[in-house]
Design an enzyme around this catalytic site. Structure first.
Site, PDB file in Angstrom:
ATOM      1  N   GLY A  39       0.819  -1.214   0.000  1.00  0.00           N
ATOM      2  CA  GLY A  39       0.000   0.000   0.000  1.00  0.00           C
ATOM      3  C   GLY A  39       0.852   1.264   0.000  1.00  0.00           C
ATOM      4  O   GLY A  39       0.350   2.347  -0.267  1.00  0.00           O
ATOM      5  N   GLY A  40       2.147   1.117   0.326  1.00  0.00           N
ATOM      6  CA  GLY A  40       3.074   2.239   0.206  1.00  0.00           C
ATOM      7  C   GLY A  40       2.802   3.387   1.155  1.00  0.00           C
ATOM      8  O   GLY A  40       2.232   3.213   2.245  1.00  0.00           O
ATOM      9  N   THR A  41       3.200   4.569   0.745  1.00  0.00           N
ATOM     10  CA  THR A  41       3.145   5.757   1.597  1.00  0.00           C
ATOM     11  C   THR A  41       1.718   6.108   1.998  1.00  0.00           C
ATOM     12  O   THR A  41       1.425   6.334   3.179  1.00  0.00           O
ATOM     13  CB  THR A  41       3.767   6.960   0.845  1.00  0.00           C
ATOM     14  OG1 THR A  41       5.061   6.598   0.400  1.00  0.00           O
ATOM     15  CG2 THR A  41       3.854   8.185   1.737  1.00  0.00           C
ATOM     16  N   HIS A 441     -29.476  23.046  -1.437  1.00  0.00           N
ATOM     17  CA  HIS A 441     -29.397  23.942  -0.280  1.00  0.00           C
ATOM     18  C   HIS A 441     -29.565  23.129   1.000  1.00  0.00           C
ATOM     19  O   HIS A 441     -30.405  22.239   1.048  1.00  0.00           O
ATOM     20  CB  HIS A 441     -30.504  24.986  -0.352  1.00  0.00           C
ATOM     21  CG  HIS A 441     -30.588  25.835   0.883  1.00  0.00           C
ATOM     22  ND1 HIS A 441     -29.684  26.850   1.139  1.00  0.00           N
ATOM     23  CD2 HIS A 441     -31.434  25.778   1.952  1.00  0.00           C
ATOM     24  CE1 HIS A 441     -29.990  27.396   2.300  1.00  0.00           C
ATOM     25  NE2 HIS A 441     -31.032  26.770   2.825  1.00  0.00           N
TER      26      HIS A 441
HETATM   27  C1  LIG Z   1       2.284  12.759   5.563  1.00  0.00           C
HETATM   28  C2  LIG Z   1       1.756  12.603   4.165  1.00  0.00           C
HETATM   29  C3  LIG Z   1       0.422  12.867   3.919  1.00  0.00           C
HETATM   30  C4  LIG Z   1      -0.084  12.729   2.627  1.00  0.00           C
HETATM   31  N1  LIG Z   1      -1.401  13.010   2.401  1.00  0.00           N
HETATM   32  C5  LIG Z   1      -1.902  12.899   1.153  1.00  0.00           C
HETATM   33  C6  LIG Z   1      -3.273  13.150   0.904  1.00  0.00           C
HETATM   34  O1  LIG Z   1      -4.039  13.478   1.803  1.00  0.00           O
HETATM   35  N2  LIG Z   1      -3.725  12.999  -0.363  1.00  0.00           N
HETATM   36  C7  LIG Z   1      -2.897  12.630  -1.388  1.00  0.00           C
HETATM   37  O2  LIG Z   1      -3.356  12.514  -2.525  1.00  0.00           O
HETATM   38  N3  LIG Z   1      -1.595  12.373  -1.182  1.00  0.00           N
HETATM   39  C8  LIG Z   1      -1.087  12.504   0.067  1.00  0.00           C
HETATM   40  N4  LIG Z   1       0.229  12.208   0.290  1.00  0.00           N
HETATM   41  C9  LIG Z   1       1.071  11.786  -0.851  1.00  0.00           C
HETATM   42  C10 LIG Z   1       0.809  10.318  -1.177  1.00  0.00           C
HETATM   43  O3  LIG Z   1       0.991   9.530  -0.023  1.00  0.00           O
HETATM   44  C11 LIG Z   1       1.738   9.867  -2.265  1.00  0.00           C
HETATM   45  O4  LIG Z   1       1.649  10.766  -3.350  1.00  0.00           O
HETATM   46  C12 LIG Z   1       1.399   8.486  -2.772  1.00  0.00           C
HETATM   47  O5  LIG Z   1       1.455   7.530  -1.739  1.00  0.00           O
HETATM   48  C13 LIG Z   1       2.370   8.095  -3.892  1.00  0.00           C
HETATM   49  O6  LIG Z   1       2.100   6.819  -4.281  1.00  0.00           O
HETATM   50  P1  LIG Z   1       3.144   6.009  -5.153  1.00  0.00           P
HETATM   51  O7  LIG Z   1       2.347   4.900  -5.702  1.00  0.00           O
HETATM   52  O8  LIG Z   1       3.825   6.846  -6.124  1.00  0.00           O
HETATM   53  O9  LIG Z   1       4.285   5.527  -4.145  1.00  0.00           O
HETATM   54  P2  LIG Z   1       4.273   4.967  -2.687  1.00  0.00           P
HETATM   55  O10 LIG Z   1       2.911   4.955  -2.113  1.00  0.00           O
HETATM   56  O11 LIG Z   1       5.323   5.702  -1.942  1.00  0.00           O
HETATM   57  O12 LIG Z   1       4.703   3.446  -2.862  1.00  0.00           O
HETATM   58  C14 LIG Z   1       5.979   3.079  -3.288  1.00  0.00           C
HETATM   59  C15 LIG Z   1       6.286   1.679  -2.807  1.00  0.00           C
HETATM   60  O13 LIG Z   1       7.468   1.219  -3.435  1.00  0.00           O
HETATM   61  C16 LIG Z   1       8.210   0.456  -2.511  1.00  0.00           C
HETATM   62  N5  LIG Z   1       9.605   0.435  -2.957  1.00  0.00           N
HETATM   63  C17 LIG Z   1      10.425   1.502  -3.127  1.00  0.00           C
HETATM   64  N6  LIG Z   1      11.621   1.091  -3.590  1.00  0.00           N
HETATM   65  C18 LIG Z   1      11.565  -0.261  -3.719  1.00  0.00           C
HETATM   66  C19 LIG Z   1      12.476  -1.236  -4.135  1.00  0.00           C
HETATM   67  N7  LIG Z   1      13.704  -0.927  -4.547  1.00  0.00           N
HETATM   68  N8  LIG Z   1      12.073  -2.540  -4.114  1.00  0.00           N
HETATM   69  C20 LIG Z   1      10.839  -2.873  -3.730  1.00  0.00           C
HETATM   70  N9  LIG Z   1       9.921  -1.968  -3.325  1.00  0.00           N
HETATM   71  C21 LIG Z   1      10.274  -0.690  -3.315  1.00  0.00           C
HETATM   72  C22 LIG Z   1       8.006   1.217  -1.207  1.00  0.00           C
HETATM   73  O14 LIG Z   1       8.259   0.380  -0.093  1.00  0.00           O
HETATM   74  C23 LIG Z   1       6.539   1.614  -1.312  1.00  0.00           C
HETATM   75  O15 LIG Z   1       5.699   0.656  -0.726  1.00  0.00           O
HETATM   76  C24 LIG Z   1       0.761  12.316   1.565  1.00  0.00           C
HETATM   77  C25 LIG Z   1       2.107  12.018   1.819  1.00  0.00           C
HETATM   78  C26 LIG Z   1       2.596  12.161   3.099  1.00  0.00           C
HETATM   79  C27 LIG Z   1       4.042  11.831   3.357  1.00  0.00           C
END
Ligand SMILES: Cc1cc2nc3c(=O)[nH]c(=O)nc-3n(C[C@H](O)[C@H](O)[C@H](O)COP(=O)(O)OP(=O)(O)OC[C@H]3O[C@@H](n4cnc5c(N)ncnc54)[C@H](O)[C@@H]3O)c2cc1C
Length: 459
Positions: A39-41, A441
């Site tokens: 699920g990442g970030t 409204h």
């Molecule tokens: C505090 C905070 C609040 C946020 N709030 C919002 C919000 O309210 N609304 C919004 O739209 N966005 C928000 N964001 C931004 C949002 O979280 C990111 O834009 C989004 O998660 C990006 O998704 P992604 O798929 O690009 O990468 P990510 O979700 O970062 O996923 C990348 C994945 O790749 C994996 N990975 C990396 N390198 C490797 C490797 N070499 N080998 C295997 N796996 C690897 C990582 O472990 C991670 O699980 C927020 C960010 C933060 C930090």
């Protein structure tokens, strides 16, 4: 020995899992590699956990001012941080296990829980295994920048990841960075009961927004007791007993802010420096973002980059849209493009900021003849009824084409109301279509046609 797949996806963030779903449905054999949290970030250390905290903070604040609404609480309001964290962990955890379970149950998808590293453009090392595929998709996301501030390595500090592990209340949280992430945490922790100071090196908060947005946000955050220090020229950190002193000026002796905790929230950087991209000769820009074309192809044939690592978005919805673009191009003969996307996002302070398209500043810089309409939230019935009248709405229109160029709704419900503007922009319809719509409204959205009926030339 290597294992061959049709496609390898690195990173189970906001684009990778959905892409795995589409590719496997199309009969492709897919490897999904995630090194840490499925699920990442967004799911684990970004949107979802922070918005659960925003919700807890909102309730705390409302409880504190309950008497304004005729509601009797009967004692001081305090926050049980362990319970707040448990709620956050449960919601975020369900989402994470949902993503992982979905991927592991996906037919034709092999999940690897390890770090991926390029051996060559189409060979990926995972642990002791080598995986190969004609098509490689990078969804590796980003992480917090740790700024090179004097003293930063001599003191403990928090990032968006570690602050989410706190289950006690910081006495004084000093936040370095007055932009989207910093301001959400500032208001959250102030409402939980911490003393909070925001230190920003620029002359105003959220500098990508218009000045009226920055000023209004500063005003309502200060009203809640958050201390904001702008123009911090030379931010430096040093130990101060058990606390950390964050200095803001190297020339004069402007007093340092001494915090029990310091959060660094000064930006994000892509995770493109630790997966051997140089071995695959993938082009990156000066900030490390993977260079892609309008359909997200990298400089290497058969390789795409989606989400935060390509520098084209920085949000969950833009990462998910990257998945839609790549899937449409590869599987549905539908030439969707990044340039079809209209910039849109929200900042989840209370009240929130909903944004679509251009800022007023950008419209002025473009030199386009434009019209502007504004309305303070004090003149929005729903906001008055809710007792949430901070902020304003502002809409900019192209005077010649009549199309909406951009909008900012900083006010209660702004994160939702912005969508009617966004949708009319996607429809490429004139603003008059929205002006004639009859909205429900009482809502914040019902005043959007009114604002559009009172446009003035942008002078
Ligand atoms: C505090 C905070 C609040 C946020 N709030 C919002 C919000 O309210 N609304 C919004 O739209 N966005 C928000 N964001 C931004 C949002 O979280 C990111 O834009 C989004 O998660 C990006 O998704 P992604 O798929 O690009 O990468 P990510 O979700 O970062 O996923 C990348 C994945 O790749 C994996 N990975 C990396 N390198 C490797 C490797 N070499 N080998 C295997 N796996 C690897 C990582 O472990 C991670 O699980 C927020 C960010 C933060 C930090």
């Amino acid at each position: 020995m290597s294992t061959q797949f049709d496609a390898i996806i690195i990173g189970a963030g906001q684009a990778g899992p959905s892409l795995a779903g589409k590719l496997t449905q199309a009969g492709r054999k897919v490897a999904m590699i995630e090194r840490k949290l499925f699920g990442g970030t967004c799911v684990n250390t970004g949107c979802i956990p922070t918005k659960t905290l925003v919700a807890s903070a909102y309730v705390a604040q409302k409880a504190r001012i309950a008497a304004n609404y005729g509601v009797v609480i009967g004692g001081p309001v305090s926050v049980d941080m362990k319970a707040v964290k448990a709620r956050k962990d449960e919601i975020s955890g369900k989402s994470r296990t949902g993503v992982e379970g979905w991927l592991r149950g996906m037919q034709n998808c092999t999940v690897y829980h390890d770090h991926a590293y390029f051996e060559s453009a189409h060979e990926i090392r995972v642990g002791n295994e080598i995986l190969t595929a004609e098509q490689i998709f990078l969804n590796v996301g980003g992480r917090a920048v740790i700024p090179d501030l004097p003293g930063v390595n001599t003191v403990p500090y928090l990032t968006n990841v570690s602050i989410l592990e706190l289950d006690t209340l910081p006495r004084h949280l000093v936040i370095v960075g007055g932009s989207y992430i910093g301001l959400e945490f500032a208001q959250i922790y102030r409402r939980f009961g911490s003393e909070v100071t925001v230190i920003e090196k620029g002359p105003r908060l959220v500098q990508h927004e218009d000045e009226d947005v920055s000023a209004t946000m500063k005003s309502f955050l200060e009203k809640e007791g958050i201390r904001i220090r702008l123009d911090a020229e030379c931010i430096h950190l040093e130990a101060h007993g058990k606390d950390v002193a964050v200095g803001v000026d190297c020339k004069s002796d402007a007093s340092a802010s001494v915090g029990s905790h310091v959060l660094l929230a000064v930006g994000r950087r892509p995770n493109t420096d630790d997966l051997g991209l140089e071995r695959a000769s993938v082009e990156r820009d000066a900030q490390g973002f993977i260079v892609v074309d309008d359909q997200l192809r990298t400089s290497v044939p058969g390789m795409w980059a989606l989400g935060d690592c390509n520098g084209k978005g920085g949000f969950t919805h833009t990462s998910y849209n990257d998945f839609e673009i790549v899937a449409a191009n590869l599987l549905a003969n539908d030439p969707r493009r990044v340039s079809d996307r209209i910039p849109a996002y929200a900042l989840y302070t209370d009240p929130p900021l909903g944004r679509a398209g251009m800022t007023e500043k950008a419209v002025r810089q473009s030199g386009k003849p434009a019209l502007i309409g504004t309305r303070p939230m004090t003149k929005v019935g729903r906001a008055v009824e809710k007792g949430e009248t901070e902020g304003f709405m502002k809409i900019l229109v192209d005077a010649e084409t009549k199309q909406i160029l951009g909008a900012s709704i900083l006010g209660t419900g702004g994160d939702e109301a912005i969508h009617c503007i966004l949708d009319i922009m996607y429809a490429h319809a004139p603003y008059t279509t929205l002006q004639r719509a009859v909205h429900i409204h009482p809502t914040v959205s019902e005043l959007i046609p009114t604002v559009l009926g009172e446009l003035n030339p942008l002078t």
